[in-house]
Enzyme design. Structure first.
Site, PDB file in Angstrom:
ATOM      1  N   GLY A   1     -10.260   0.280  12.394  1.00 54.61           N
ATOM      2  CA  GLY A   1      -9.367   1.207  12.389  1.00 54.61           C
ATOM      3  C   GLY A   1      -9.340   1.972  13.767  1.00 54.61           C
TER       4      GLY A   1
ATOM      5  N   TYR B   1       0.752  -1.174  -0.045  1.00 61.03           N
ATOM      6  CA  TYR B   1      -0.042  -0.209   0.046  1.00 61.03           C
ATOM      7  C   TYR B   1       0.585   1.331  -0.053  1.00 61.03           C
ATOM      8  CZ  TYR B   1      -3.350   3.711   1.559  1.00 61.03           C
ATOM      9  OH  TYR B   1      -4.017   4.766   1.768  1.00 61.03           O
TER      10      TYR B   1
ATOM     11  N   TYR C   1      -6.625  10.414  11.518  1.00 57.47           N
ATOM     12  CA  TYR C   1      -5.699  10.706  12.710  1.00 57.47           C
ATOM     13  C   TYR C   1      -6.011  12.020  13.103  1.00 57.47           C
ATOM     14  CZ  TYR C   1      -2.855   6.564  12.098  1.00 57.47           C
ATOM     15  OH  TYR C   1      -2.666   5.246  11.897  1.00 57.47           O
TER      16      TYR C   1
ATOM     17  N   GLY D   1     -15.156   0.812  11.223  1.00 53.65           N
ATOM     18  CA  GLY D   1     -14.934   1.005  12.684  1.00 53.65           C
ATOM     19  C   GLY D   1     -13.421   0.252  13.223  1.00 53.65           C
TER      20      GLY D   1
END
Length: 174
Positions: free
Chosen positions: A105, A26, A140, A103
């Protein structure tokens, strides 16, 4: 989606290793992965482990296209800030692409924070994100993280390979 966050077990290392490679793909750096599931077992499940890990597990009836039920992980370790105190460093947070947006993560990140606060009384959680990884940076930030590159100008520095060997060889002899 129904999922469970739990502490990783030694038997999970093959799944964790698989997802480490998926994460490396990724971020466009699969050639950088040099660790095997055996090293994860050795380093994470010994008397004094180098890291701790949580995994996200889904019920068998919701398994991935490839048949996996362990679909995410958070690998972290403890460090110390001379300015703030005990700190947890989140090395990796990964959820398989087909399970993102459910949800998982958030569950992994929140559980790392909970474990760090309760187990080690950590006062901060740190991590690094590639500058181009806008989805992760936004994730984040939405949770309240501060980008220290912008606010404080920190740079992340690394010594490895021959440079680490060279530095070690400069150590004063006993």
């Amino acid at each position: 989606m129904n999922f469970k966050i739990r502490a990783a077990k030694k038997e999970d290392c093959k799944d964790i290793s698989r997802m480490i490679m998926e994460l490396a793909v990724y971020v466009k750096m699969p050639d950088q992965v040099k660790i095997s599931h055996e090293e994860l077992q050795r380093d994470g499940f010994c008397q004094n482990p180098f890291f701790e890990c949580l995994v996200a597990e889904i019920p068998e009836e919701h398994k991935s296209k490839e048949g996996f039920t362990v679909v995410g992980y958070a690998l972290y370790f403890y460090t110390y800030s001379t300015w703030k105190g005990s700190t947890v460093y989140l090395e990796d947070l990964y959820v398989m692409s087909e399970f993102r947006g459910n949800g998982i993560g958030t569950g992994l990140l929140s559980k790392v924070a909970e474990v760090a606060k309760k187990k080690k009384q950590c006062v901060q959680l740190q991590l690094s994100v590639f500058d181009w990884n806008t989805p992760s940076r936004d994730f984040y930030a939405a949770k309240g993280a501060q980008d220290l590159t912008d606010t404080e100008g920190w740079h992340f520095i690394r010594f490895d390979g021959q440079n680490l060997d060279n530095l070690a060889n400069e150590a004063p002899k006993d």
